[in-house]
Design an enzyme around this catalytic site. Structure first.
Site, mmCIF file in Angstrom:
data_model
loop_
_atom_site.group_PDB
_atom_site.id
_atom_site.type_symbol
_atom_site.label_atom_id
_atom_site.label_comp_id
_atom_site.label_asym_id
_atom_site.label_seq_id
_atom_site.Cartn_x
_atom_site.Cartn_y
_atom_site.Cartn_z
ATOM 1 N N HIS A 254 32.463 29.176 56.230
ATOM 2 C CA HIS A 254 32.538 28.081 55.326
ATOM 3 C C HIS A 254 33.865 28.690 54.827
ATOM 4 O O HIS A 254 34.410 29.741 55.500
ATOM 5 C CB HIS A 254 31.157 28.098 54.005
ATOM 6 C CG HIS A 254 31.512 29.655 53.473
ATOM 7 N ND1 HIS A 254 30.619 30.747 54.167
ATOM 8 C CD2 HIS A 254 31.451 30.421 52.403
ATOM 9 C CE1 HIS A 254 30.228 31.871 53.338
ATOM 10 N NE2 HIS A 254 30.979 31.344 52.397
ATOM 11 N N HIS B 77 35.162 30.150 52.030
ATOM 12 C CA HIS B 77 35.473 31.498 51.175
ATOM 13 C C HIS B 77 35.841 32.861 51.376
ATOM 14 O O HIS B 77 35.888 33.227 52.326
ATOM 15 C CB HIS B 77 34.227 31.717 50.496
ATOM 16 C CG HIS B 77 33.461 31.081 49.407
ATOM 17 N ND1 HIS B 77 32.242 31.124 49.330
ATOM 18 C CD2 HIS B 77 33.875 30.400 48.749
ATOM 19 C CE1 HIS B 77 31.884 30.673 48.038
ATOM 20 N NE2 HIS B 77 32.807 29.464 47.703
ATOM 21 N N ASP C 9 36.672 35.691 51.352
ATOM 22 C CA ASP C 9 35.913 36.582 51.579
ATOM 23 C C ASP C 9 35.078 36.478 53.470
ATOM 24 O O ASP C 9 35.143 37.233 54.126
ATOM 25 C CB ASP C 9 34.943 36.983 50.551
ATOM 26 C CG ASP C 9 33.651 36.572 50.829
ATOM 27 O OD1 ASP C 9 33.360 35.474 50.638
ATOM 28 O OD2 ASP C 9 32.213 37.064 50.733
ATOM 29 N N HIS C 10 34.863 35.477 54.161
ATOM 30 C CA HIS C 10 34.692 35.268 55.176
ATOM 31 C C HIS C 10 36.174 34.678 55.661
ATOM 32 O O HIS C 10 35.917 34.648 57.935
ATOM 33 C CB HIS C 10 33.896 33.953 55.058
ATOM 34 C CG HIS C 10 32.913 34.465 54.179
ATOM 35 N ND1 HIS C 10 31.471 34.546 55.346
ATOM 36 C CD2 HIS C 10 32.108 35.007 53.460
ATOM 37 C CE1 HIS C 10 30.668 35.544 54.470
ATOM 38 N NE2 HIS C 10 30.570 34.753 53.213
#
Length: 269
Positions: free
Chosen positions: A74, A76, A78-79
């Site tokens: 996804h 976000h 942090d990914h």
């Protein structure tokens, strides 16, 4: 339980050192490879942490392998924020649902089978945490990579206010898959591997239904804003995650209103 270096025959976790209230121990970057093969799939390179991204690239290189593609569960940060630098390091394209996050790669669609040098990975649309959330079924190891749809510990925040209905459907879909495909573990985007997937998903579903009942009771007791509902339902919550709790409550209010359990309009700006 050890997270960094954990995994299965075909999946290995490289833990990013970005711990926090929303990221738990950090972001789990998953390196997937068919035994003996050269091609590697990386799921969620992680945030723009150069040392982490270089470590992932080095881990693959030391195996005598090469990253063929990176996939994003996804949008976000942090990914996904490290994806561009990861492409610079490895030359691998990045595939994602969101066109803005793709780097020389195509989109990802529900039901698609990604094949890399003998490795097969099935794409599952599991919206709810975000509208673009995906999970990935690795049938050869009987595991599912769940991104932030199911975490190793704790529960998932519903980032989209209209996402709870979709999220519940995603949980039921994953639980059905666990049963029909005899899935033996969930590999999350944060936290340790879950080796009791059916119990975990049942717990997630029951937790959501319990929270919905608590929110309904809070509304009937006079709590008429997300802030007041959080104060009543999430008593003692850490201030760092309060905004996330309020966002989750807004999603619950919309879901309950759509279901007819509470009056429409509560929690809307």
């Amino acid at each position: 339980m050890r997270i960094d270096g954990s995994g299965t025959l075909r999946a290995n976790c490289v833990l990013c050192p970005n711990p926090g209230p929303m990221t738990l121990d950090g972001t789990n970057t998953w390196v997937l490879r068919e035994p003996g093969s050269r091609g590697v799939v990386v799921v969620d390179p992680g945030p723009h942490d150069e040392r982490h991204l270089e470590r992932v690239a080095r881990t693959v290189q030391e195996q005598g392998a090469q990253v063929a593609v990176a996939l994003l569960s996804h949008h976000h940060g942090d990914h996904s924020d490290g994806a561009r630098y990861f492409t610079e390091l490895t030359g691998a394209p990045v595939r994602a649902v969101d066109p803005a996050l793709r780097i020389e790669g195509e989109g990802l669609t529900d039901g698609e089978v990604i094949e890399v040098d003998g490795l097969e990975l099935r794409v599952l649309a599991t919206p709810g945490h975000t509208a673009d959330s995906l999970s990935f079924h690795l049938p050869a190891d009987d595991v599912v990579l769940t991104g932030d749809t199911v975490l190793g510990t704790g529960t998932t925040v519903i980032a989209d206010e209209d996402g709870l209905s979709a999220y519940m459907e995603s949980l039921y879909r994953l639980r059905d898959l666990v049963v029909t495909a005899d899935v033996r573990a969930l590999l999350p985007g944060h936290g340790p591997i879950c080796t009791e997937p059916l119990a975990k998903l049942t717990e997630y579903i029951d937790h959501r239904e319990s929270r919905l009942a608590q929110v309904t009771d809070a509304v009937r007791a006079g709590a008429d804003t997300p802030e007041r509902i959080v104060a009543r339902v999430y008593a003692g919550i850490d201030d760092a995650v309060r905004p996330a709790a309020e966002a989750s409550v807004r999603a619950q209010l919309r879901y309950l209103a759509k279901r007819g359990d509470i009056p429409a309009g509560l929690g809307q700006d």
